[in-house]
Motif scaffolding. Structure first.
Motif, PDB file in Angstrom:
ATOM      1  N   GLU A 113     -37.562  22.917 -11.477  1.00  0.00           N
ATOM      2  CA  GLU A 113     -39.012  23.018 -11.698  1.00  0.00           C
ATOM      3  C   GLU A 113     -39.327  24.233 -12.578  1.00  0.00           C
ATOM      4  O   GLU A 113     -38.864  25.341 -12.316  1.00  0.00           O
TER       5      GLU A 113
ATOM      6  N   GLN B 102     -39.585  15.690 -20.567  1.00  0.00           N
ATOM      7  CA  GLN B 102     -38.421  16.066 -21.370  1.00  0.00           C
ATOM      8  C   GLN B 102     -37.229  15.178 -20.989  1.00  0.00           C
ATOM      9  O   GLN B 102     -36.409  14.827 -21.840  1.00  0.00           O
TER      10      GLN B 102
ATOM     11  N   ASP C 279     -45.921  10.274 -13.544  1.00  0.00           N
ATOM     12  CA  ASP C 279     -46.478  10.350 -14.895  1.00  0.00           C
ATOM     13  C   ASP C 279     -45.402  10.315 -15.974  1.00  0.00           C
ATOM     14  O   ASP C 279     -45.705  10.017 -17.130  1.00  0.00           O
TER      15      ASP C 279
ATOM     16  N   VAL D  32     -51.712   9.532  -9.288  1.00  0.00           N
ATOM     17  CA  VAL D  32     -50.630  10.006  -8.423  1.00  0.00           C
ATOM     18  C   VAL D  32     -50.336   8.997  -7.320  1.00  0.00           C
ATOM     19  O   VAL D  32     -49.209   8.918  -6.825  1.00  0.00           O
TER      20      VAL D  32
HETATM   21  C1  LIG Z   1     -58.583  14.531 -15.166  1.00  0.00           C
HETATM   22  C2  LIG Z   1     -57.616  13.871 -14.261  1.00  0.00           C
HETATM   23  C3  LIG Z   1     -58.002  13.488 -12.978  1.00  0.00           C
HETATM   24  C4  LIG Z   1     -57.104  12.833 -12.123  1.00  0.00           C
HETATM   25  N1  LIG Z   1     -57.516  12.432 -10.882  1.00  0.00           N
HETATM   26  C5  LIG Z   1     -56.665  11.737 -10.086  1.00  0.00           C
HETATM   27  C6  LIG Z   1     -57.058  11.237  -8.784  1.00  0.00           C
HETATM   28  O1  LIG Z   1     -58.185  11.432  -8.323  1.00  0.00           O
HETATM   29  N2  LIG Z   1     -56.144  10.539  -8.039  1.00  0.00           N
HETATM   30  C7  LIG Z   1     -54.892  10.279  -8.519  1.00  0.00           C
HETATM   31  O2  LIG Z   1     -54.114   9.601  -7.835  1.00  0.00           O
HETATM   32  N3  LIG Z   1     -54.475  10.762  -9.726  1.00  0.00           N
HETATM   33  C8  LIG Z   1     -55.325  11.469 -10.511  1.00  0.00           C
HETATM   34  N4  LIG Z   1     -54.910  11.923 -11.726  1.00  0.00           N
HETATM   35  C9  LIG Z   1     -53.521  11.705 -12.133  1.00  0.00           C
HETATM   36  C10 LIG Z   1     -52.584  12.706 -11.439  1.00  0.00           C
HETATM   37  O3  LIG Z   1     -53.033  14.030 -11.661  1.00  0.00           O
HETATM   38  C11 LIG Z   1     -51.190  12.524 -11.997  1.00  0.00           C
HETATM   39  O4  LIG Z   1     -50.836  11.169 -11.913  1.00  0.00           O
HETATM   40  C12 LIG Z   1     -50.179  13.368 -11.186  1.00  0.00           C
HETATM   41  O5  LIG Z   1     -50.414  14.739 -11.372  1.00  0.00           O
HETATM   42  C13 LIG Z   1     -48.770  13.032 -11.622  1.00  0.00           C
HETATM   43  O6  LIG Z   1     -47.858  13.752 -10.807  1.00  0.00           O
HETATM   44  P1  LIG Z   1     -46.379  13.989 -11.320  1.00  0.00           P
HETATM   45  O7  LIG Z   1     -45.725  14.778 -10.239  1.00  0.00           O
HETATM   46  O8  LIG Z   1     -45.783  12.716 -11.785  1.00  0.00           O
HETATM   47  O9  LIG Z   1     -46.533  14.872 -12.643  1.00  0.00           O
HETATM   48  P2  LIG Z   1     -47.114  16.348 -12.794  1.00  0.00           P
HETATM   49  O10 LIG Z   1     -48.215  16.592 -11.846  1.00  0.00           O
HETATM   50  O11 LIG Z   1     -47.397  16.506 -14.256  1.00  0.00           O
HETATM   51  O12 LIG Z   1     -45.883  17.272 -12.373  1.00  0.00           O
HETATM   52  C14 LIG Z   1     -44.784  17.450 -13.221  1.00  0.00           C
HETATM   53  C15 LIG Z   1     -44.025  18.700 -12.768  1.00  0.00           C
HETATM   54  O13 LIG Z   1     -42.882  18.856 -13.595  1.00  0.00           O
HETATM   55  C16 LIG Z   1     -42.784  20.191 -14.062  1.00  0.00           C
HETATM   56  N5  LIG Z   1     -42.119  20.107 -15.355  1.00  0.00           N
HETATM   57  C17 LIG Z   1     -42.616  19.590 -16.511  1.00  0.00           C
HETATM   58  N6  LIG Z   1     -41.663  19.632 -17.477  1.00  0.00           N
HETATM   59  C18 LIG Z   1     -40.549  20.182 -16.901  1.00  0.00           C
HETATM   60  C19 LIG Z   1     -39.249  20.445 -17.392  1.00  0.00           C
HETATM   61  N7  LIG Z   1     -38.888  20.154 -18.624  1.00  0.00           N
HETATM   62  N8  LIG Z   1     -38.346  21.017 -16.539  1.00  0.00           N
HETATM   63  C20 LIG Z   1     -38.707  21.315 -15.267  1.00  0.00           C
HETATM   64  N9  LIG Z   1     -39.932  21.070 -14.755  1.00  0.00           N
HETATM   65  C21 LIG Z   1     -40.834  20.497 -15.564  1.00  0.00           C
HETATM   66  C22 LIG Z   1     -44.220  20.685 -14.116  1.00  0.00           C
HETATM   67  O14 LIG Z   1     -44.272  22.107 -14.000  1.00  0.00           O
HETATM   68  C23 LIG Z   1     -44.841  19.977 -12.912  1.00  0.00           C
HETATM   69  O15 LIG Z   1     -44.690  20.732 -11.723  1.00  0.00           O
HETATM   70  C24 LIG Z   1     -55.786  12.579 -12.576  1.00  0.00           C
HETATM   71  C25 LIG Z   1     -55.387  12.983 -13.860  1.00  0.00           C
HETATM   72  C26 LIG Z   1     -56.294  13.609 -14.695  1.00  0.00           C
HETATM   73  C27 LIG Z   1     -55.857  14.019 -16.093  1.00  0.00           C
END
Ligand SMILES: Cc1cc2nc3c(=O)[nH]c(=O)nc-3n(C[C@H](O)[C@H](O)[C@H](O)COP(=O)(O)OP(=O)(O)OC[C@H]3O[C@@H](n4cnc5c(N)ncnc54)[C@H](O)[C@@H]3O)c2cc1C
Length: 399
Positions: free
Chosen positions: A43, A178, A296, A309
């Motif tokens: 992370e 990435q 995502d 999410v």
């Molecule tokens: C405006 C907005 C409102 C939203 N509202 C909602 C909602 O109400 N309900 C809902 O379900 N979803 C909502 N979403 C979507 C939700 O925020 C995302 O789907 C969710 O954050 C995805 O989670 P994730 O863990 O896949 O990715 P992320 O939250 O992007 O987490 C990725 C992690 O990987 C780490 N990372 C990135 N690159 C690297 C790397 N190369 N090496 C190591 N670590 C790395 C980052 O630091 C981060 O901790 C919303 C999105 C937006 C833009």
């Protein structure tokens, strides 16, 4: 938990390397560590610890009952509740006054439709569980430098000079993954002609239990209740308009909100805001050799129904159930047929939700009079659709 020393030039051997310890990656890591696998989480940035007097974060999510069940299985939900979370029991959406569709928890016989929670607190609660597991290694403050697929493992080289050899790599590193790029997985994507401003407000009166959204041709205007007398306003509009709004002082922004949000918004004061671009993405594959994408990293959608999410947690549930069942049956948990079945099922589910959101976005983001009539009749029909309405709600909540 094993805390790997930064800078040590070692090759760490593990079963699962999770790139990205956000909400989705941390949940997958928890479930697979519980299944007895040796897990390493990579992370870039550790979540900031919680303090009661901290201002609320801008990034919040509406968490469905299906996602809550996953967080319970991870052992993290009680910790989320002990920090900050706001249940919502009613949901209302409309364009023209008097033509709204309303949903209530009591229609489904459930105590609430879901909870609004700060993203960081979900991540923190999951990290607490990871830190309690002695088969989990957390590599914090590092990113990937290279990814090489071998016959029965993947070799990851990290930015601190360390390497990890893992039987499977889960790419949960978000929209600009990435892992996806290094695994040569393409992506189809397009920008919505809208951006989004998230605005935190203090509201007059008690904690609310309703979330509502009004569609306008420029984009929806939404209210999400937060714990205490706080709320999150979501303003979707053309990217240039969002840039103008973000540049305003809090009192100027409050004036704009009063002029452009529904009058039912309680008296409020602005405490913070930040903008986000909106892009729809779908990875061309979820699996490439021994690399698997989740959350995502695999798909992003328009957030107007707060499903992003929740879809990512759906990926975690599906993949981890398949792997756990294989472990229990002493079958290979990294078989390509198992990974292929995960991709097939989740791609179908995620595409369906993406298409539904695109339909809402396209139908409501214009001012053509005939379409305006049709979509408002549609909302009215939905309000009186009885069983169908309940089914649609159950599907959205993952019940
Ligand atoms: C405006 C907005 C409102 C939203 N509202 C909602 C909602 O109400 N309900 C809902 O379900 N979803 C909502 N979403 C979507 C939700 O925020 C995302 O789907 C969710 O954050 C995805 O989670 P994730 O863990 O896949 O990715 P992320 O939250 O992007 O987490 C990725 C992690 O990987 C780490 N990372 C990135 N690159 C690297 C790397 N190369 N090496 C190591 N670590 C790395 C980052 O630091 C981060 O901790 C919303 C999105 C937006 C833009």
């Amino acid at each position: 938990m094993i805390n790997a020393e930064p800078g040590a030039a070692t090759v760490l051997e593990c079963d699962i390397a999770v790139v990205g310890g956000g909400m989705v990656g941390a949940a997958a890591a928890c479930r697979l560590a519980q299944a007895g696998l040796r897990v390493c989480v990579i992370e870039a940035q550790a979540p900031q610890p919680f303090a009661v007097d901290q201002p609320l974060d801008l990034r919040v999510s509406a968490i469905s009952p299906a996602s809550i069940a996953l967080l319970q299985d991870c052992g993290a939900w009680a910790s989320v509740l002990s920090m900050r979370a706001c249940p919502y029991r009613r949901l209302e959406t409309w364009e023209l006054d008097g033509m709204a569709t309303r949903f209530a928890a009591e229609q489904l016989g459930v105590p609430e439709l879901g909870f609004i929670v700060e993203n960081r607190l979900i991540q923190l609660a999951l990290w607490q569980q990871l830190q309690a597991q002695d088969t989990v290694t957390l590599k914090v403050g590092v990113t990937l430098s290279a990814l090489e697929q071998e016959a029965d493992a993947v070799l990851l080289r990290l930015s601190d000079g360390c390497s990890i050899r893992s039987r499977l790599v889960l790419g949960a590193d978000g929209a600009n993954s990435q892992t996806r790029r290094l695994a040569h997985i393409g992506v189809s994507q397009w920008d919505y002609r809208q951006a989004c401003l998230l605005i935190n407000v203090d509201i007059a009166g008690e904690q609310q239990d309703i979330t509502w959204q009004q569609f306008t041709p420029a984009g929806p205007r939404a209210f999400l209740p937060l714990a205490g007398s706080h709320g999150s306003l979501v303003w979707y509009d053309a990217p240039e308009r969002i840039r103008e709004l973000e540049a305003l002082s809090p009192s100027q922004l409050a004036d704009q909100i009063r002029a452009h949000f529904p009058s039912r918004l309680p008296e409020f004061c602005v405490t913070g805001c930040g903008s986000f671009p909106l892009t729809r993405r779908h990875a061309l594959h979820y699996v490439s050799g021994r690399v698997v994408l989740l959350g995502d990293a695999a798909h992003t959608i328009h957030p107007l129904a707060g499903q992003g999410v929740n879809l990512g947690f759906g990926d975690v549930t599906d993949l981890c159930q398949r792997m756990t069942a294989a472990i229990e049956a002493t079958l290979p948990w990294d078989a390509s047929s198992l990974l292929g079945a995960y991709e097939k099922r989740r791609r179908r589910e995620n595409r369906l939700m993406q298409s539904a959101m695109d339909l809402f976005y396209l139908t409501f983001s214009n001012d053509l009079p005939p379409l305006r009539v049709i979509r408002n009749l549609g909302l009215m029909a939905a309000e009186h659709a009885g069983v169908l309405k309940r089914r649609a709600l159950r599907y959205a909540l993952g019940l």
